[in-house]
Design an enzyme around this catalytic site. Structure first.
Site, PDB file in Angstrom:
ATOM      1  N   ARG A  65      76.763 -13.546 -46.608  1.00 54.86           N
ATOM      2  CA  ARG A  65      77.536 -12.533 -47.405  1.00 54.86           C
ATOM      3  C   ARG A  65      78.447 -13.217 -48.475  1.00 54.86           C
ATOM      4  O   ARG A  65      78.519 -12.750 -49.430  1.00 54.86           O
ATOM      5  CB  ARG A  65      78.280 -11.681 -46.356  1.00 54.86           C
ATOM      6  CG  ARG A  65      79.132 -10.819 -47.261  1.00 54.86           C
ATOM      7  CD  ARG A  65      79.820  -9.620 -46.534  1.00 54.86           C
ATOM      8  NE  ARG A  65      80.190  -9.887 -45.197  1.00 54.86           N
ATOM      9  CZ  ARG A  65      81.118 -10.559 -44.588  1.00 54.86           C
ATOM     10  NH1 ARG A  65      82.005 -11.133 -45.490  1.00 54.86           N
ATOM     11  NH2 ARG A  65      81.364 -10.859 -43.280  1.00 54.86           N
ATOM     12  N   TYR A 117      76.069   7.195 -67.027  1.00 58.89           N
ATOM     13  CA  TYR A 117      75.009   7.311 -66.055  1.00 58.89           C
ATOM     14  C   TYR A 117      75.826   8.511 -65.225  1.00 58.89           C
ATOM     15  O   TYR A 117      76.797   8.487 -64.624  1.00 58.89           O
ATOM     16  CB  TYR A 117      74.646   6.210 -65.358  1.00 58.89           C
ATOM     17  CG  TYR A 117      74.025   6.071 -64.189  1.00 58.89           C
ATOM     18  CD1 TYR A 117      72.437   6.357 -64.249  1.00 58.89           C
ATOM     19  CD2 TYR A 117      74.453   6.138 -63.098  1.00 58.89           C
ATOM     20  CE1 TYR A 117      71.667   6.531 -63.305  1.00 58.89           C
ATOM     21  CE2 TYR A 117      73.414   5.908 -61.859  1.00 58.89           C
ATOM     22  CZ  TYR A 117      72.166   6.376 -62.137  1.00 58.89           C
ATOM     23  OH  TYR A 117      71.449   6.278 -61.096  1.00 58.89           O
ATOM     24  N   ASP A 189      78.097  -1.033 -69.624  1.00 57.10           N
ATOM     25  CA  ASP A 189      77.011  -0.923 -68.744  1.00 57.10           C
ATOM     26  C   ASP A 189      75.614  -1.201 -69.921  1.00 57.10           C
ATOM     27  O   ASP A 189      75.526  -0.376 -70.834  1.00 57.10           O
ATOM     28  CB  ASP A 189      76.905   0.498 -68.382  1.00 57.10           C
ATOM     29  CG  ASP A 189      75.826   0.542 -67.281  1.00 57.10           C
ATOM     30  OD1 ASP A 189      74.675  -0.007 -67.423  1.00 57.10           O
ATOM     31  OD2 ASP A 189      75.627   1.554 -66.514  1.00 57.10           O
ATOM     32  N   LYS A 214      66.541  -1.691 -62.918  1.00 52.46           N
ATOM     33  CA  LYS A 214      65.860  -1.079 -64.072  1.00 52.46           C
ATOM     34  C   LYS A 214      64.991  -2.441 -64.752  1.00 52.46           C
ATOM     35  O   LYS A 214      64.320  -2.958 -64.196  1.00 52.46           O
ATOM     36  CB  LYS A 214      66.819  -0.318 -65.162  1.00 52.46           C
ATOM     37  CG  LYS A 214      67.860   0.881 -64.201  1.00 52.46           C
ATOM     38  CD  LYS A 214      66.947   1.702 -63.498  1.00 52.46           C
ATOM     39  CE  LYS A 214      67.950   2.342 -62.711  1.00 52.46           C
ATOM     40  NZ  LYS A 214      69.088   2.832 -63.068  1.00 52.46           N
TER      41      LYS A 214
HETATM   42  C1  LIG Z   1      70.407   3.408 -62.494  1.00 54.10           C
HETATM   43  C2  LIG Z   1      71.684   3.076 -63.407  1.00 54.10           C
HETATM   44  C3  LIG Z   1      72.931   2.707 -62.743  1.00 54.10           C
HETATM   45  C4  LIG Z   1      73.079   2.693 -61.074  1.00 54.10           C
HETATM   46  O1  LIG Z   1      72.372   1.796 -60.592  1.00 54.10           O
HETATM   47  P1  LIG Z   1      71.682   1.743 -59.278  1.00 54.10           P
HETATM   48  O2  LIG Z   1      71.101   0.509 -59.233  1.00 54.10           O
HETATM   49  O3  LIG Z   1      70.634   3.024 -59.095  1.00 54.10           O
HETATM   50  O4  LIG Z   1      72.573   1.960 -58.325  1.00 54.10           O
HETATM   51  C5  LIG Z   1      74.044   2.668 -63.510  1.00 54.10           C
HETATM   52  N1  LIG Z   1      73.840   2.722 -64.852  1.00 54.10           N
HETATM   53  C6  LIG Z   1      72.600   2.839 -65.631  1.00 54.10           C
HETATM   54  C7  LIG Z   1      72.677   2.956 -67.022  1.00 54.10           C
HETATM   55  C8  LIG Z   1      71.652   3.308 -64.783  1.00 54.10           C
HETATM   56  O5  LIG Z   1      70.661   3.656 -65.403  1.00 54.10           O
END
Ligand SMILES: *Cc1c(COP(=O)(O)O)cnc(C)c1O
Length: 412
Positions: A65, A117, A189, A214
């Site tokens: 961890r 998001y 982000d 993603k």
């Molecule tokens: C999918 C996404 C998230 C969240 O990520 P997870 O891996 O699904 O928890 C945050 N910001 C954006 C822009 C996203 O597309």
């Protein structure tokens, strides 16, 4: 813990700055195994690591961890690609957001762009507030940020650029200049662009976060997140929380995401080529009201894309309003044959969805429409298939969807 800035010595001891993106994507954080010479790192599943005497572990690790070789490798690679000193991986993009917010003291205030998001919006409004952290949302943050800052209370400005699902852009440099005047950190982000298209730290951001799920992993088979930054004090605080909260990714997921990352530049280029072709085809169609894609000149923030994105690239995401209302949008996603109707984005396969009914259904209609998320909006994630096949798929689905929704509405 290993130094996150170190570049594997067998690559000639070069510093990351000497290498270009593709070279770093393949080699950063990818040392050859010193005992076997294995070119690809083994997956270290062991949760614990032997010590020769109390407090003297055999190598760099004690308990998985706290740190793990596969996580370290992945973090090093991300740090190199985001032009950061440090990167920390988490079990999801959402866990990354949560840890950044939990690093703030109770009573802190955050200014955020409004079209974040959906899960980020949910965390800000339903979880952070329970911990005494309050978020103000702004639909036009470049104009508003100065007025929304509360002296001594505001600690963070949260930007998502491009925004989801309308692909609006925010000038990071402009926001950072205001925030820094007040001693406030800027978080970007960068999930939609990936480090290949945009490097927010180069434009003045203090922390860049990604849903690795993603583009970075890119194969729709890992859930993971990462944050990258330069500050020593952030490294101390966030490393402490990474271990204390324990929302860490598994070694296998780190290994898979690292493998995906090695081809990010190839995938991001191809996705941009495909999205550009699809956006142009949509723009030329009589069945389409408007197209949101930062890679083409019709985009209202095209100048920011040219300034902030690698070669003005638009990335693989776009959205458009179809004629025929919500019915038209739903029908379109039913008729596409290559674009799969599904949430998520950034994988090698193309996806489409209707935000008002799926990813953004939780946001009240008036708020949604104020942000441009109309019922007839379709969001598309262009994968790495061939552009000709994708545009043909979109055009045939448009024809069928508009015909079907006309019949449904009795206007045929
Ligand atoms: C999918 C996404 C998230 C969240 O990520 P997870 O891996 O699904 O928890 C945050 N910001 C954006 C822009 C996203 O597309």
């Amino acid at each position: 813990m290993v130094g996150h800035t170190e570049f594997p010595s067998q690559n000639g001891g070069a510093t990351p700055q000497d290498r270009r993106f593709g070279t770093l994507a393949v080699h950063a954080g990818s040392p050859h195994d010193p005992t076997t010479g294995a070119v690809i790192a083994p997956i270290t599943l062991s949760t614990t690591f032997a010590q020769t005497s109390v407090g003297n572990p055999v190598g760099l690790y004690e308990y998985t961890r706290s740190s793990n070789p596969n996580r370290d490798n992945f973090e090093q690679a991300i740090a190199a690609l985001e032009h950061a000193k440090y990167a920390l991986a988490f079990s999801s993009g959402s866990a990354t957001t949560a840890v950044v917010l939990q690093s703030l003291a109770a009573g802190s205030h955050v200014v955020s762009v409004s079209d974040v998001y959906g899960g980020t919006h949910r965390y800000f409004t339903k979880v952070a507030s329970a911990h005494g952290v309050h978020v103000t949302f702004s639909p036009c943050i470049e104009v508003d940020v100065e007025q929304l800052i509360r002296p001594n209370e505001t600690k963070l400005v949260w930007i998502e650029t491009p925004s989801n699902p309308t692909l609006g852009l925010v000038d990071i440099e402009k926001i950072a200049a205001v925030a820094h005047r007040h001693g406030i950190l800027v978080v970007v982000d960068n999930t939609f662009m990936s480090p290949y298209v945009q490097n927010p730290l180069d434009h003045g951001a203090d922390i860049v976060v990604h849903s690795v799920t993603k583009y970075i992993n890119g194969h729709s088979d890992v859930l993971m997140g990462v944050a990258a930054f330069n500050s020593e004090s952030l490294k101390e605080r966030l490393t402490f929380l990474q271990n204390a909260i324990g929302a860490v990714p598994s070694p296998f997921d780190c290994w898979l995401a690292h493998r995906g990352l090695k081809t990010l530049h190839l995938r991001a280029r191809e996705a941009t080529t495909n999205a550009t072709a699809v956006a142009k085809a949509l723009e030329a169609s009589p069945h389409v009201i408007s197209v949101n894609y930062p890679g083409i000149d019709s985009h209202p923030h095209r100048a920011i894309a040219i300034k902030q994105h690698r070669q003005g690239m638009g990335g693989g995401m776009l959205s458009f309003r179809i004629k025929g209302g919500q019915e038209g949008a739903h029908e379109f996603c039913k008729y596409t044959k290559i674009f799969t109707l599904a949430e998520s984005l950034g994988g090698v396969e193309s996806l489409c969805e209707v935000p008002s009914s799926m990813t953004h259904a939780g946001i009240p209609k008036d708020q949604r429409e104020a942000a441009g998320v109309f019922d007839d909006l379709v969001r598309m994630s262009c994968g790495v298939e061939d552009a000709e096949d994708l545009t043909a798929d979109v055009l045939q689905a448009l024809d069928k969807a508009v015909a079907a929704s006309k019949q449904e509405n009795g206007t045929a």
